[in-house]
Design a protein around this motif. Sequence first.
Motif, short mmCIF file in Angstrom:
data_model
loop_
_atom_site.label_atom_id
_atom_site.label_comp_id
_atom_site.label_asym_id
_atom_site.label_seq_id
_atom_site.Cartn_x
_atom_site.Cartn_y
_atom_site.Cartn_z
N UNK A 24 0.84 -1.19 0.00
CA UNK A 24 0.00 0.00 0.00
C UNK A 24 0.88 1.25 0.00
N UNK A 25 0.27 2.42 0.23
CA UNK A 25 1.04 3.66 0.22
C UNK A 25 2.09 3.69 1.34
N UNK A 26 1.77 3.06 2.45
CA UNK A 26 2.75 3.00 3.53
C UNK A 26 3.96 2.16 3.10
N UNK A 27 3.73 1.07 2.39
CA UNK A 27 4.84 0.28 1.86
C UNK A 27 5.67 1.11 0.89
N UNK A 28 5.01 1.93 0.09
CA UNK A 28 5.73 2.81 -0.84
C UNK A 28 6.55 3.84 -0.07
N UNK A 29 6.03 4.31 1.06
CA UNK A 29 6.78 5.26 1.88
C UNK A 29 8.03 4.60 2.48
N UNK A 30 7.90 3.34 2.90
CA UNK A 30 9.06 2.61 3.41
C UNK A 30 10.11 2.48 2.31
N UNK A 31 9.67 2.15 1.10
CA UNK A 31 10.61 2.01 -0.02
C UNK A 31 11.31 3.34 -0.29
N UNK A 32 10.58 4.43 -0.24
CA UNK A 32 11.19 5.75 -0.47
C UNK A 32 12.20 6.06 0.62
N UNK A 33 11.88 5.73 1.87
CA UNK A 33 12.81 5.97 2.96
C UNK A 33 14.06 5.11 2.80
N UNK A 34 13.89 3.86 2.38
CA UNK A 34 15.03 2.98 2.17
C UNK A 34 15.97 3.56 1.12
N UNK A 35 15.42 4.10 0.06
CA UNK A 35 16.25 4.69 -1.00
C UNK A 35 17.00 5.92 -0.49
N UNK A 36 16.32 6.77 0.26
CA UNK A 36 16.96 7.96 0.79
C UNK A 36 18.01 7.58 1.85
N UNK A 37 17.73 6.54 2.62
CA UNK A 37 18.69 6.11 3.63
C UNK A 37 19.98 5.64 2.97
N UNK A 38 19.88 4.91 1.89
CA UNK A 38 21.08 4.48 1.17
C UNK A 38 21.87 5.68 0.65
N UNK A 39 21.14 6.69 0.21
CA UNK A 39 21.82 7.92 -0.22
C UNK A 39 22.58 8.57 0.92
N UNK A 40 22.00 8.57 2.10
CA UNK A 40 22.68 9.13 3.27
C UNK A 40 23.90 8.29 3.65
N UNK A 41 23.78 6.97 3.53
CA UNK A 41 24.93 6.11 3.83
C UNK A 41 26.11 6.45 2.92
N UNK A 42 25.82 6.78 1.68
CA UNK A 42 26.89 7.12 0.73
C UNK A 42 27.58 8.43 1.08
N UNK A 43 26.95 9.24 1.95
CA UNK A 43 27.55 10.51 2.37
C UNK A 43 28.57 10.33 3.50
N UNK A 44 28.71 9.12 4.02
CA UNK A 44 29.67 8.87 5.10
C UNK A 44 31.06 8.80 4.49
N UNK A 45 31.72 9.92 4.46
CA UNK A 45 33.04 10.05 3.83
C UNK A 45 34.00 10.79 4.75
N UNK A 46 35.26 10.44 4.67
CA UNK A 46 36.27 11.15 5.44
C UNK A 46 36.26 12.62 5.06
N UNK A 47 36.30 13.48 6.08
CA UNK A 47 36.28 14.92 5.86
C UNK A 47 34.91 15.55 5.87
N UNK A 48 33.86 14.73 5.96
CA UNK A 48 32.48 15.24 5.98
C UNK A 48 32.06 15.53 7.42
N UNK A 49 31.49 16.69 7.63
CA UNK A 49 30.92 17.05 8.92
C UNK A 49 29.64 16.23 9.12
#
Length: 445
Positions: free
Chosen positions: A269-294
Amino acid sequence: MNAQSNASLQPLYAAHLDIQRRHTDEALAATGFDALAIYAGAQHMQFLDDQPYPFKPNPHFRWWTPLAEAADCWIVYRPGQRLQLIFLQPADYWYKPPEVPNDFWTDAFDIKIIREASEAKAHLAGLTRCAFIGEWREEFTDWGFTGRNPEPLMHRLHYVRAFKTEYEVECMRRASRTAARAHKAAEAAFRSGASEYEIQMAYISASGQTENELPYPNIVCLNANTAVLHYQNLERTPPAEMRSFLIDAGAQLHGYAVDITRTYSQRDDDYAAMIKAMDEQQLGLCSEVRAGVDYAEIHLSAHRRIAKILRDFDVITASPEEALASGLSSVFFPHGIGHLLGLQVHDVAGFTVSPDGKQKARPPGHPYLRLTRTLEPGFVVTIEPGLYFIDQLLDKARTSPLGKQINWQQVERFKPYGGVRVEDDVVCTSDEPENLTRPAFANAN
């Protein structure tokens, strides 16, 4: 863990000790001490009872050794000398005494066995300029310690704990596999219609760790309970209508914790779609974990990403930048994006930006962020974006100017589902970040 698996940690542990010795020698030299006496801690009895509270060793103790049955044990550290473990093995027939350690790490120690806790004093006598580290007890007053958890020394020891050795990271990799297996069992229990209590039992059974061995109390919640950030109850009866499931649960190996959250919908349902959207954004945030990043910038990035989800699902009308600037995103995302992880779930020195203890404040308007340091190779952090429909925060927003930018009809649609959170543990390296959680799930049985 079997003996062969433990043995494979031995060279990593030896290298870990070498690094730790260097850090400790530098800290002692900078603060004027010659030795450390690290007290694991004591068992404490419950009020008006003869039963103790669950015991966990002082994390400074476990920085040197994975010994868990360590009540009233000590580690003595002196630069250039062998480590000493003062090991309490009481003569007791009420409880089974702990066995003398014999594992991959014990060759690094001279082990002194004592039968009474007070016998440790004789082994600590004569240490010059010795700093005590641990939970202080009045009976230690005349034991000759020069300082009790001296702040300048503690700052230096805490500061370097953020830089995980390969041994520490490997312990967390292996703990991730345990947690992923248990998360899979919990999801299966949810899909079968189990109650929160039954899901918790499925998790514990699959993890092979008792509740006291797990690094923190599991958060296991169904439906609207997922909007309670640190939900602590375990309802015995399944809800009449199963909508959503959020589990925040970890595991540990040799004292090193992992911290993982997953969210599921019972339907497509729409809630499942919201979980999927959060999962995608979370992976994007994980990719921001880089040396030198505040790390605080990752937190602000999370607010923009979550605001985008809220706008895409017609919950708010403001742009991501507007939602961050006005505080609208905080109505739905009230906690920090994560924290340091290691010997403690919320590991120390998240605000300490130099060995002398200098602190860096949180960004204004974000009081719950637990980490403000600039990331460096070796840091292990959690990345846990979430969005929730919390009555207390929504009621406050409704009577403020922010309420005009909220689609209250959509809020009412999603409130019965509670919230969404996705959390991984990520190692900062000199190159691409290493996600400890995703491979563990991909390979979980």
